[in-house]
Design an enzyme around this catalytic site. Structure first.
Site: not given
Ligand code: ZN
Length: 287
Positions: A118, A218, A262
């Site tokens: 992105h 995640g 995480l």
């Protein structure tokens, strides 16, 4: 947890792992995940490409919020999860990193060749002449154009969006391209309503198709932009492991889904599969 951790460790140790990361990996760097376990819904409707390019008020609102949000993003540092991914890459288990995040933290942690699906928030593009400028430079110009613009930063979304009163937005002055002089500037990130460049998507598919494991870190896989890689892997019989806090929209395709923080799981995973921390990736030594 132990059982699934062991299973995950075995898959990762076998190598040829491609990582697909999302906002959940950056929450421990202070960048909130609006779809994460805290259940906090995003306060603003995400800016669409159409609204940004056609509506000067929408554009001003975006830049005003983003101008404040950027300071927090720019200050953010990679966390233990990002560093563990870099360790796994340097040790050879991870062969590619695709991220949906626009914060640049994988690269800052030492990962190489990261595909930023992105885009990156630290670069700004001119929609007229195509010139790419650093966000730092645009930030400097925005500060000059808006002296004393110090509204309170209440909350920041992962794309650098913040809460801001309407009157502050109305006073905000945007800046145009410094090269062609009149071009509209836009952060070099993929907005909602905009498609990821085809070549970038093709690179991701090529990476995924060569993988022995697609490791999702995640991401709730809410948007198709990332989920399509999980679907492709599953279709090709490539195992998919998902580590995320909370359920994801990719769970049905996953060989293994682990619900764990995480920042704790990834360093442990790197310890058992990548061996000791190499000096180049250790904390900088005092000189
Ligand atoms: Zn321009």
């Amino acid at each position: 947890m132990t059982e699934s951790f062991d299973a995950l460790a075995r898959l990762v140790a076998a190598g040829d792992v491609v990582v697909l990361s999302g906002a959940g990996l950056s929450t421990e760097s202070g960048i909130p995940d609006y779809r994460g376990p805290s259940g906090v819904a995003r306060r603003h409707t995400p800016m669409t490409y159409q609204a940004f390019t056609r509506d000067p008020d929408a554009r001003r609102r975006y830049w005003a919020r983003s101008h404040l949000g950027w300071r927090l993003i720019a200050r953010a540092e990679p966390n233990a999860g990002h560093r563990a991914v870099a360790r796994l890459q340097h040790a050879g288990q991870v062969t590619g990193v695709i991220t949906q995040n626009v914060d640049g933290l994988h690269t800052a942690a030492g990962s190489r060749g990261v595909i930023e699906l992105h885009g990156r928030l630290d670069e700004v593009t001119c929609l007229d002449c195509g010139n790419l400028t650093s966000r730092e430079e645009v930030d400097r110009r925005l500060r000059e154009a808006n002296p004393g613009f110090d509204a309170h930063v209440a909350a920041v979304n992962p794309d650098g969006d913040v809460d801001l009163p309407d009157e502050a937005v109305a006073r905000f002055r945007t800046v145009d391209c410094g090269i062609c002089g009149t071009g509209m500037l836009k952060p070099d990130v993929v907005f909602f309503g905009e498609t990821v460049p085809a070549a970038r998507v093709a690179d991701c598919f090529a990476l995924v198709e060569r993988a022995r494991l697609l490791l999702v870190l995640g991401s709730s896989l809410t948007v198709m932009s990332g989920r399509r890689f999980v679907i492709r892997a599953a279709k090709l019989g490539i195992p998919v492991a998902i580590v995320n806090q909370g359920r994801t929209r990719g769970d049905a395709h996953a060989t293994l889904a682990v619900d764990a923080p995480l920042g704790e799981l990834l360093p442990a995973l790197a310890d058992v599969t990548a061996g000791p921390v190499r000096p180049a990736l250790a904390e900088p030594a005092a000189v």
